[in-house]
Structures are given as structure tokens and as C-alpha cells.
Design a protein around this motif. Structure first.
Motif, mmCIF file in Angstrom:
data_model
loop_
_atom_site.group_PDB
_atom_site.id
_atom_site.type_symbol
_atom_site.label_atom_id
_atom_site.label_comp_id
_atom_site.label_asym_id
_atom_site.label_seq_id
_atom_site.Cartn_x
_atom_site.Cartn_y
_atom_site.Cartn_z
ATOM 1 N N SER A 29 -0.597 7.365 -3.738
ATOM 2 C CA SER A 29 -1.505 6.483 -4.285
ATOM 3 C C SER A 29 -2.788 7.081 -4.706
ATOM 4 O O SER A 29 -3.356 7.936 -3.968
ATOM 5 C CB SER A 29 -1.838 5.392 -2.984
ATOM 6 N N ALA A 30 -3.191 6.772 -5.795
ATOM 7 C CA ALA A 30 -4.589 7.106 -6.341
ATOM 8 C C ALA A 30 -5.748 6.329 -5.682
ATOM 9 O O ALA A 30 -7.095 6.963 -5.698
ATOM 10 C CB ALA A 30 -4.777 7.013 -7.853
ATOM 11 N N HIS A 69 4.848 0.676 11.107
ATOM 12 C CA HIS A 69 3.597 0.862 10.258
ATOM 13 C C HIS A 69 2.803 -0.397 10.163
ATOM 14 O O HIS A 69 1.681 -0.465 9.871
ATOM 15 C CB HIS A 69 3.961 1.274 8.846
ATOM 16 N N MET A 70 3.800 -1.631 10.348
ATOM 17 C CA MET A 70 2.976 -3.152 10.343
ATOM 18 C C MET A 70 2.411 -3.143 11.792
ATOM 19 O O MET A 70 1.331 -4.137 11.562
ATOM 20 C CB MET A 70 4.073 -4.102 9.966
ATOM 21 N N CYS A 97 1.798 9.991 -7.105
ATOM 22 C CA CYS A 97 0.530 9.382 -7.499
ATOM 23 C C CYS A 97 -0.698 9.641 -6.841
ATOM 24 O O CYS A 97 -1.923 9.377 -7.013
ATOM 25 C CB CYS A 97 0.869 7.855 -7.213
ATOM 26 N N ASP A 98 -0.524 10.698 -5.766
ATOM 27 C CA ASP A 98 -1.623 10.921 -4.939
ATOM 28 C C ASP A 98 -2.906 11.575 -5.673
ATOM 29 O O ASP A 98 -2.691 12.094 -6.552
ATOM 30 C CB ASP A 98 -1.247 11.829 -3.775
ATOM 31 N N ASP A 99 -4.112 11.224 -5.122
ATOM 32 C CA ASP A 99 -5.280 11.919 -5.675
ATOM 33 C C ASP A 99 -6.311 11.780 -4.398
ATOM 34 O O ASP A 99 -6.401 10.714 -3.982
ATOM 35 C CB ASP A 99 -6.108 11.047 -6.925
ATOM 36 N N PRO A 126 0.840 3.071 5.281
ATOM 37 C CA PRO A 126 -0.493 3.856 4.883
ATOM 38 C C PRO A 126 -0.511 4.875 4.150
ATOM 39 O O PRO A 126 0.190 5.971 4.428
ATOM 40 C CB PRO A 126 -1.055 3.840 6.370
ATOM 41 N N SER A 127 -1.384 5.197 3.077
ATOM 42 C CA SER A 127 -1.525 6.107 2.045
ATOM 43 C C SER A 127 -0.661 6.134 0.819
ATOM 44 O O SER A 127 -0.612 6.840 0.002
ATOM 45 C CB SER A 127 -1.082 7.614 2.899
ATOM 46 N N GLU A 128 0.105 4.901 0.797
ATOM 47 C CA GLU A 128 0.865 4.664 -0.093
ATOM 48 C C GLU A 128 0.224 3.599 -1.152
ATOM 49 O O GLU A 128 -0.574 2.958 -0.652
ATOM 50 C CB GLU A 128 2.222 4.256 0.152
#
Length: 333
Positions: A134-135, A213-214, A80-82, A182-184
Motif C-alpha cells: 500500500s502506498a 487481524h480483525m 505497491c509499498d511506499d 494492516p499495512s495492505e
């Protein structure tokens, strides 16, 4: 029976698989969470070649190690990355990168994740851990102003790209455990709700709980466990050490890992601020019976020491709940 304690091999991909198996057994691990890079696991071979899958299992068996999950974070990131850029070229296989055309990379990454589900089934594993990409992570600061329609489009893009992948997971009898990170697409509490909504809460899509990460985001790990208790498909133990002194911020100022000016760093399990005992008591309360996987990341500690030490620390916390209430003996009968 206590949950098995495993070692995630992602940070050990430079070490030959057989050597890591030997070391993990010597340290006292019950098994491995095998990463799909380095020489540890080739998902295309595992999905297509019964002999290769059997050979991977035989190496584990020789060292008395079990296999409950495999992980393909690096390829999942590209689904999904952008933007897709040089960062992805460094982490995905050459056949996924191809000519580097961003949409082509995303589509090939999605196909590789389908193959990962088939490989897991060949290995007798029912859980694949990973990232989604993630976009809309690029919009996390929400400035310049981001219309709500752009955020909604990002979740729709995630569902459109991942639902066909999850269909294959369903067919293979395998679940995907997304690491909230993060980044997802799901990186904190409310974005996890939104991601689950986007795919209609389908059973194939669950969560890998990693409290490290939390912590620096200010999310209470055990509360997250409780609220998403029906979606906790896998557990990773990684720790975070926080040092917010009025100068060191949560976003870490683009400083490298281990720099004392950072507000937080990943550290070996037991050396940080994760409330581990609270979390393990909640794992007992929700009936989580899967593996507890130690993910070693610490810029200030040798990994051989860290991995060997962490298994004992976690095993001490990995106690069974009581068979009867402690106050049952007070009854007159």
C-alpha cells in the motif's frame, strides 16, 4: 464432504519441504498452503519447468497431501509499498530487489506476481494468497493532515499496478485472494470496500479471510464473512489473544511479539479470542467449500506442539451443515 484442512508453510520456510510434508501428514493435515519462499516453491522454476512442478506435486503425493493454494505474500507486499526500504530487501528474492531502486523493485515484484499466477496454473492450483502492499498505509494516523486526494491516489495506484497482474491471473485461470491485513491496501472493513471498488469488483480479485487481524481492530470476523461472502476465496485460521488492561494499547507500543505489555498477540489457533464456532457456522451458511488453512504464529508456544494441536481443534469445528432442516421431522408427513 468436510473442507480440507491445510497448513500454511510460511512460518516453516526454514524446514526442508520434504520434512515438513512428512510432519504435516503425521499430524493429520489434508494438505499444505505452500509458501513461495525457502525451498518450498520457486515460482520461476514452477512456471517454466514442467519437471520441477511435477516434482513438487510428487513430494506432496508421497505423503498423501493435497494442494489447493499457494501463497506469495512477501513479493506481493512490494508491488505497491511506499516506502521501499531495508524491510523489503530482507523479504524479497534478490532478483526482485535488484539494485534497490524503489520503482524498479515494485515493477519486478509485479512481474513476479504474474509469474506466480502461471506457476499456480502449472501446479493445478486456482488460488494464490498474498498481500498487495500500500502506498497509503503510512497515512493511517491521518496526521499530519492528509487530503482526501492523497487517499484516492493511493487506491488509484493500487488499481494501476494490480490490474495488469490480475489480467495475467485471468489468463491463467487463477484467482488472487488478498489477505485483509494492516499495512495492505485493504486492512479493515471499509478499506476492503474501497479496494474492491478500485479494481471494479473484478472476479480475479478476492479475499483471504484471516480473523486474527480483525480481532484487535475491533472488527467482527463473522460479520465480515457474511458481508463479503461472494469474495471469500480462501480461509486462514490464526488466533489473537487480547489483553487491554488500560495500559496495553491496540497499537502495541512498538513492543516485540510475546511481550506481556502488548495489548494483543497472535496465538496458536484455539488459544485466543476469535469466535471460531460462530465463524464456521457462517462459512457453512455462505457455502464456502475451499480449504481451511492453519497459519501458526505464537511467540509463546513451540510450533511443533502448536501445529499438531491446531489441526484437531479445527477439525472438530469443521462440521458439515445438516442435509435437512432440524425441524423437518416435525411435519405430519
Amino acid at each position: 464432504m468436510p473442507r480440507p484442512i491445510t497448513l500454511f508453510t510460511g512460518q516453516w520456510a526454514d524446514m526442508p519441504f520434504e520434512e515438513l510434508c512428512r510432519r504435516a501428514a503425521e499430524w493429520g493435515y489434508d494438505g499444505l498452503e505452500v509458501a513461495c519462499w525457502g525451498d518450498h516453491l520457486d515460482v520461476r522454476r514452477a512456471a517454466a519447468d514442467d519437471d520441477y512442478a511435477a516434482e513438487r506435486k510428487s513430494i506432496l503425493d508421497r505423503h498423501g497431501l493435497g494442494l489447493w493454494a499457494i501463497s506469495n505474500h512477501l513479493v506481493g507486499q512490494a508491488v505497491c509499498d511506499d516506502p521501499i526500504d531495508q524491510r523489503h530487501r530482507a523479504i524479497v528474492p534478490e532478483h526482485v530487489w535488484g539494485d534497490g531502486d524503489p520503482e524498479g523493485v515494485r515493477r519486478r515484484a509485479a512481474e513476479e506476481m504474474k509469474t506466480t499466477a502461471r506457476a499456480a496454473a502449472k501446479l493445478g492450483v486456482d488460488t494464490v494468497v498474498g498481500f498487495t502492499g500500500s502506498a497509503i498505509w503510512k497515512y493511517v494516523a491521518m496526521f499530519p493532515p492528509v487530503p482526501q486526494s492523497a487517499i484516492e491516489a493511493g487506491y488509484a495506484d493500487f488499481a494501476e499496478r494490480w490490474n495488469p497482474v490480475l489480467d495475467v491471473f485471468d489468463s491463467a485461470g487463477v484467482r488472487f485472494a488478498h489477505e485483509v491485513h494492516p499495512s495492505e491496501i485493504a486492512y479493515d472493513y471499509w478499506s476492503t470496500h474501497a479496494a474492491l471498488e478500485a479494481v471494479g469488483h473484478r472476479e480475479a480479485f478476492g479475499l483471504n479471510w484471516d480473523p486474527s487481524h480483525m480481532m484487535w481492530q475491533g472488527i467482527e470476523p463473522s460479520a465480515f464473512l457474511w458481508d463479503f461472502r461472494d469474495r471469500i476465496y480462501h480461509v486462514d485460521c490464526k488466533d489473537t489473544r487480547q489483553r487491554f488492561d488500560g495500559r496495553n494499547g491496540r497499537l502495541s507500543s512498538h513492543l516485540p511479539w510475546g511481550d506481556p505489555r502488548r495489548g494483543w498477540d497472535f496465538v496458536s489457533t484455539g488459544h485466543g479470542d476469535v469466535p471460531w464456532e460462530d465463524s464456521f457456522r457462517v462459512l457453512n451458511a455462505i457455502g464456502y467449500a475451499g480449504p481451511i488453512s492453519i497459519e501458526w504464529e505464537d511467540a509463546g508456544m513451540d510450533r511443533l506442539r502448536g501445529a499438531a494441536e491446531a489441526v484437531g481443534y479445527v477439525r472438530n469445528l469443521n462440521f458439515d451443515p445438516p442435509e435437512a432442516a432440524f425441524d423437518a421431522a416435525f411435519g405430519s408427513d
